[in-house]
Write an enzyme that holds these catalytic residues in place. Structure first.
Site, PDB file in Angstrom:
ATOM      1  N   GLU A  27       0.800  -1.220   0.000  1.00  0.00           N
ATOM      2  CA  GLU A  27       0.000   0.000   0.000  1.00  0.00           C
ATOM      3  C   GLU A  27       0.836   1.275   0.000  1.00  0.00           C
ATOM      4  OE1 GLU A  27      -3.709   0.218   0.354  1.00  0.00           O
ATOM      5  OE2 GLU A  27      -3.492  -1.782  -0.490  1.00  0.00           O
ATOM      6  N   HIS A  68      -4.701   2.246   7.191  1.00  0.00           N
ATOM      7  CA  HIS A  68      -3.281   2.488   6.947  1.00  0.00           C
ATOM      8  C   HIS A  68      -2.651   3.052   8.214  1.00  0.00           C
ATOM      9  CE1 HIS A  68      -4.287   3.050   2.418  1.00  0.00           C
ATOM     10  NE2 HIS A  68      -3.753   1.872   2.606  1.00  0.00           N
ATOM     11  N   CYS A 106      -2.615  11.840   3.406  1.00  0.00           N
ATOM     12  CA  CYS A 106      -2.966  10.901   2.332  1.00  0.00           C
ATOM     13  C   CYS A 106      -2.696  11.505   0.965  1.00  0.00           C
ATOM     14  CB  CYS A 106      -4.442  10.509   2.417  1.00  0.00           C
ATOM     15  SG  CYS A 106      -4.857   9.376   3.749  1.00  0.00           S
TER      16      CYS A 106
END
Length: 435
Positions: free
Chosen positions: A174, A248, A366
């Site tokens: 990721e 995350h 992000c």
């Protein structure tokens, strides 16, 4: 030779909508099929970039990926002209149409894992594009991201762009959202902290939401980047955090240079993890643990406090750039006030409005990929991707002319949207002049 961190933000694309495609991302699911504003989303993202650039910090951006991804729909059995494919997908599989139109590449913390030249044995900056194979709408990004990175970081004397890892269960990756680098200064060797949710050799109790990163993926990346094994730490996400919506690691911890802010439930076996990080770093590291009583997991996810950008603004001074939701969450706001009064490098906090992104599950951190570069390495990049006053105005004008003010999921069936996006992307390509 000066070394500094450059923030590469994702320019939010014209098909930004709320598809609710990301299981385990509570904001994404809760706002499923709410009407979005692509124009407002992109302008909010650009305003954040400009705010960082105005601090004197190098700020660049990645262009949106072109959508819809017609090859994805064709692979699922739809055929004909683009308009026919879109119409049939809307009728039979609207979920796949939403996937094909996803603008999720805007969250560039998931674009790749990056290690600076001071950490890598060959003296180059290494990138491994994330395969993002856990979520189908994000898996579409990997090959596009690889080509983009190779077009921007094209000088092989300075940069190494690896292929994404194979998109299989063992190597689910990721990107930088599960990676933190801590260092006494940007030009010094750092400690690279890799965070994973799954270890196929030690499955333990599976959380109810997907644990997206695997230990094997993190270990392969560390080896491919030629990192010193003695300066790498591998930490497992706490399953309670994943089940609370922490999909995350950058939703529950944030680090910059010598400061590491960590929630009480960030890592399984947290005491050992933090001790290992401290031992690898040596003197000078400050690790601040935020207790559950001070900021609950629910407030962590609601406020996205740990998804703030922690930015160096001077010698031993940092700015905390928080989503505006932190000012509205009582516990998060109190935590910010305490940090500003405490003995740590944070000297200022600013709140930024990114509601369009936040409602889809992505905050300030992000939206950016952190890349540490020397002067020489920065000069090897295209100037067109850096935010200047002129470039900011050009991009805002481009967004206002090409982006819709409102976009409902049902609007994805409008065949004219294909042409709108195509015209917009062609103009942006000409503006940037990237290969």
């Amino acid at each position: 030779m000066t070394t500094y961190e450059v923030n590469f933000d994702g320019l939010i694309g014209p098909t930004h909508h709320y598809g609710g495609l990301s299981k385990g991302n509570l904001a994404s699911v809760q706002h499923r099929h709410v009407v979005s504003s692509p124009r407002r989303a992109a302008l909010q993202g650009l305003a954040k970039m400009k705010r960082v650039a105005d601090l004197g910090i190098p700020q660049a951006f990645f262009p949106p990926q072109s959508r819809p991804e017609l090859e994805f729909l064709e692979a699922h059995g739809f055929s004909g002209s683009p308009a026919e494919i879109i119409s049939a997908a809307h009728t039979k599989r609207p979920d796949l149409l939403s996937t094909a139109y996803s603008a999720s590449a805007m969250w560039t913390a998931n674009a790749a894992t990056v290690s600076p030249s001071s950490d890598c044995a060959d003296g180059r900056v290494h990138f491994t594009p994330a395969n993002l194979q856990t979520m189908s709408h994000r898996a579409l990004e990997a090959q596009h991201t690889t080509r983009m990175l190779r077009s921007i970081f094209y000088d092989s004397n300075h940069f190494m762009i690896h292929d994404p890892l194979p998109a299989v269960a063992e190597t689910s990756d990721e990107g930088a959202a599960n990676h933190t680098r801590l260092c006494p200064s940007f030009d010094a060797p750092g400690v690279e902290l890799f965070v994973f949710g799954r270890d196929l050799r030690d499955p333990q109790q599976a959380p109810q939401f997907p644990a997206r990163q695997t230990l094997a993926a993190s270990q392969i990346i560390a080896k491919a980047h030629n990192l010193d094994p003695g300066r790498c730490v591998f930490a497992r996400q706490h399953p309670l955090a994943i089940d609370a919506g922490v999909f995350h690691n950058d939703v529950i911890s944030v680090g910059n240079q010598s400061l590491h802010l960590v929630h009480e439930f960030a890592f399984a076996d947290q005491e050992r993890v933090l001790a290992n990080v401290n031992a690898c770093f040596g003197p000078g590291l400050q690790q601040v643990i935020v207790a559950e009583d001070d900021l609950s997991l629910g407030d962590v996810v609601q406020s996205y406090f740990f998804n703030s950008q922690l930015i160096s603004i001077g010698q031993d001074e940092m700015l905390l750039l928080c989503p505006i939701e932190c000012s509205e969450n009582v516990s998060a706001n109190r935590l910010v006030a305490r940090l500003l009064c405490a003995d740590n490098p944070i000297k200022d906090c600013q709140f930024v409005d990114l509601r369009e992104s936040m409602q889809n599950g992505g905050g300030p951190a992000c939206l950016r990929l952190r890349v540490v570069l020397t002067d020489e390495q920065r000069l090897a990049l295209p100037a067109s991707i850096f935010i200047t006053d002129d470039r900011y105005e050009q991009l805002c004008d481009w967004v206002r002319r090409h982006y819709r003010e409102r976009l409902a999921v049902s609007d994805l069936a409008d065949a004219s949207l294909i042409d709108e996006v195509s015209v917009a992307m062609q103009e942006l390509d000409q503006m940037l002049g990237l290969a």
